[in-house]
Design a protein around this motif. Structure first.
Motif, short mmCIF file in Angstrom:
data_model
loop_
_atom_site.label_atom_id
_atom_site.label_comp_id
_atom_site.label_asym_id
_atom_site.label_seq_id
_atom_site.Cartn_x
_atom_site.Cartn_y
_atom_site.Cartn_z
N LEU A 61 8.30 -12.62 2.01
CA LEU A 61 7.77 -11.31 2.36
C LEU A 61 8.06 -10.31 1.25
CD1 LEU A 61 8.66 -11.05 6.15
CD2 LEU A 61 6.53 -11.84 5.10
N GLY A 62 7.03 -9.57 0.89
CA GLY A 62 7.17 -8.54 -0.14
C GLY A 62 7.00 -7.16 0.46
N SER A 63 6.15 -6.34 -0.16
CA SER A 63 5.96 -4.96 0.28
C SER A 63 5.45 -4.92 1.72
CB SER A 63 4.97 -4.27 -0.65
OG SER A 63 4.83 -2.91 -0.31
N PRO A 64 6.12 -4.18 2.62
CA PRO A 64 5.73 -4.16 4.04
C PRO A 64 4.65 -3.11 4.32
CG PRO A 64 7.72 -2.89 3.76
CD PRO A 64 7.38 -3.44 2.40
N PHE A 65 4.22 -3.08 5.56
CA PHE A 65 3.26 -2.09 6.05
C PHE A 65 3.91 -0.70 6.03
CE2 PHE A 65 1.49 0.44 9.52
CZ PHE A 65 0.11 0.28 9.35
N PHE A 94 -1.81 -9.55 3.71
CA PHE A 94 -2.23 -9.89 5.07
C PHE A 94 -2.21 -8.65 5.93
CE2 PHE A 94 -1.06 -11.29 9.43
CZ PHE A 94 -2.17 -12.08 9.71
N SER A 95 -3.36 -8.33 6.53
CA SER A 95 -3.46 -7.14 7.39
C SER A 95 -3.92 -7.53 8.78
CB SER A 95 -4.46 -6.13 6.81
OG SER A 95 -4.03 -5.63 5.57
N LEU A 134 -0.87 4.66 1.95
CA LEU A 134 -0.55 3.76 3.05
C LEU A 134 -0.82 2.32 2.61
CD1 LEU A 134 0.19 3.13 6.02
CD2 LEU A 134 -2.25 3.44 6.57
N HIS A 135 0.19 1.47 2.71
CA HIS A 135 0.01 0.05 2.46
C HIS A 135 -0.39 -0.57 3.80
CE1 HIS A 135 1.60 -4.14 1.36
NE2 HIS A 135 0.56 -3.90 0.58
N MET A 173 3.84 3.66 4.25
CA MET A 173 3.65 4.46 3.04
C MET A 173 4.51 3.91 1.91
SD MET A 173 1.38 6.65 3.89
CE MET A 173 1.45 7.69 2.43
N ARG A 174 3.93 3.90 0.71
CA ARG A 174 4.67 3.42 -0.46
C ARG A 174 4.05 4.02 -1.73
NH1 ARG A 174 2.54 -2.59 -2.36
NH2 ARG A 174 0.35 -1.96 -2.54
N MET A 175 4.77 3.90 -2.82
CA MET A 175 4.25 4.27 -4.12
C MET A 175 3.36 3.13 -4.61
SD MET A 175 4.07 6.55 -6.53
CE MET A 175 5.46 7.65 -6.16
N HIS A 176 2.08 3.42 -4.82
CA HIS A 176 1.15 2.38 -5.23
C HIS A 176 1.54 1.85 -6.60
CE1 HIS A 176 -2.60 0.31 -6.24
NE2 HIS A 176 -2.92 0.40 -4.96
N PRO A 177 1.68 0.52 -6.78
CA PRO A 177 2.17 -0.04 -8.04
C PRO A 177 1.22 0.13 -9.22
CG PRO A 177 1.43 -1.79 -6.58
CD PRO A 177 1.41 -0.52 -5.77
N ILE A 178 -0.05 0.42 -8.95
CA ILE A 178 -1.03 0.58 -10.04
C ILE A 178 -1.37 2.05 -10.27
CG2 ILE A 178 -3.41 0.09 -10.77
CD1 ILE A 178 -3.18 -2.60 -9.34
N PHE A 179 -1.60 2.80 -9.19
CA PHE A 179 -2.04 4.19 -9.31
C PHE A 179 -0.89 5.19 -9.26
CE2 PHE A 179 -5.66 1.79 -7.63
CZ PHE A 179 -6.58 2.05 -8.63
#
Length: 309
Positions: free
Chosen positions: A190-194, A294-295, A207-208, A196-202
């Motif tokens: 398991l990596g980044s969860p559901f 996976f959503s 919201l993830h 709010m997060r800092m988007h790794p590209i932008f």
């Protein structure tokens, strides 16, 4: 004591009983749900009995053909919509089902044939009545399931079904999940969860909308639960994307979403079962490495997948 049949996914912690197929025809369940009444034919044809099996569902649930064959009837019988599929000397019946197929149409096992309608009441709500006949003789539809697993439970299991249905509706209505409904869709970490997060590209807070699962490119992606492939597509954000429709669960439309794959081996409209391979992990779209995003969505709104594992 009278006993009934329920699907293995409905209740755990009892020993499975294998039902040997009575015919060479191999089939699938037409609806994923608890089987609340089993085949109980009368000793004489004119006596009362139960000449099929009842599977708990919800109006609007998609019904699939139990085996390959040709649609021989799609209309009303006694005021109820019925679909009949002929398989050589055998024929399967599905009611009350609003047909999505036409008479004479060839269908494969697992192909959509219609949607469940209200009208066949059973413990817990509405049911699909699934029948199997050879001529005028009624047969157990479960004999079509090659190696199918069922569970034997006492009559009070009907109350468990009712409680389970109400619990699902309450949990989903409160924004929660259904623990154990989904299996892990790939073998990874398991990596980044559901959330709010800092988007790794932008590099901005967003919201993830799902759960990232890190895995090597080429690792199999599997269906988290039974369902119908709604779409297979590609876009700049999700890369190779697949949406799996699990029908109405707890009164809500439940879907799972699979992003960033190398590609998929299934097609839109195809019925798949839990654990069936859909494609392989990749890093397509807005991705910084091999992983599956996976959503889970309810009525089109994304919710936290961890509530369903």
């Amino acid at each position: 004591m009278k006993r009934l049949l329920i699907l293995s996914l409905a209740v755990a912690c009892v020993l499975p009983l294998s039902i040997s197929p009575a015919w060479s025809l191999s089939g699938v369940l037409p609806l994923a749900g608890p089987m609340v009444r089993g085949f109980d034919p009368p000793d004489q044809r004119w006596l009362a009995g139960h000449r099929g099996v009842d599977i708990l569902g919800h109006p609007g649930d998609e019904i699939v053909a139990a085996a390959a064959g040709k649609v021989s009837y799609a209309g009303n019988v006694g005021g109820k919509p019925v679909v009949t599929v002929t398989h050589g000397e055998l024929r399967t019946t599905y009611e009350p089902v609003r047909a999505a197929v036409k008479v004479g149409q060839q269908v494969y096992a697992g192909e959509l044939i219609g949607t469940l309608e209200a009208g066949h009441d059973c413990p817990g709500g509405d049911c699909l009545h699934w029948g199997l006949k050879r001529g005028e003789e009624y047969l157990d539809p479960l004999s079509l399931l090659d190696g199918g697993q069922v569970r034997l439970l006492p009559d009070d299991a009907l109350e468990l079904v009712k409680v389970s249905v109400k619990a699902r509706e309450a949990a989903l209505g409160a924004g929660g999940g259904i623990p154990g409904f989904f299996s892990m869709p790939t073998n990874g970490t398991l990596g980044s969860p559901f959330g709010m997060r800092m988007h790794p590209i932008f590099h901005e807070m967003r919201l993830h909308e799902g759960q990232d699962i890190s895995a090597s490119c080429g690792t199999a992606i599997t269906a988290a639960a039974d369902g119908v492939v709604q779409s297979v597509s590609y876009d700049d954000s999700g890369g190779h994307r697949l949406v799996l429709d699990h029908g109405i669960v707890g009164g809500r439309r439940l879907r799972s979403h699979y992003l960033h794959a190398q590609g998929y081996t299934v097609k839109a409209g195809q019925h798949v079962i839990r654990g069936q391979k859909l494609g392989t992990v990749g890093s397509t779209g807005w991705s910084t490495g091999c992983h599956l995003h996976f959503s889970v969505s309810l009525d089109g709104k994304y919710v936290d997948p961890k509530g369903f594992w």
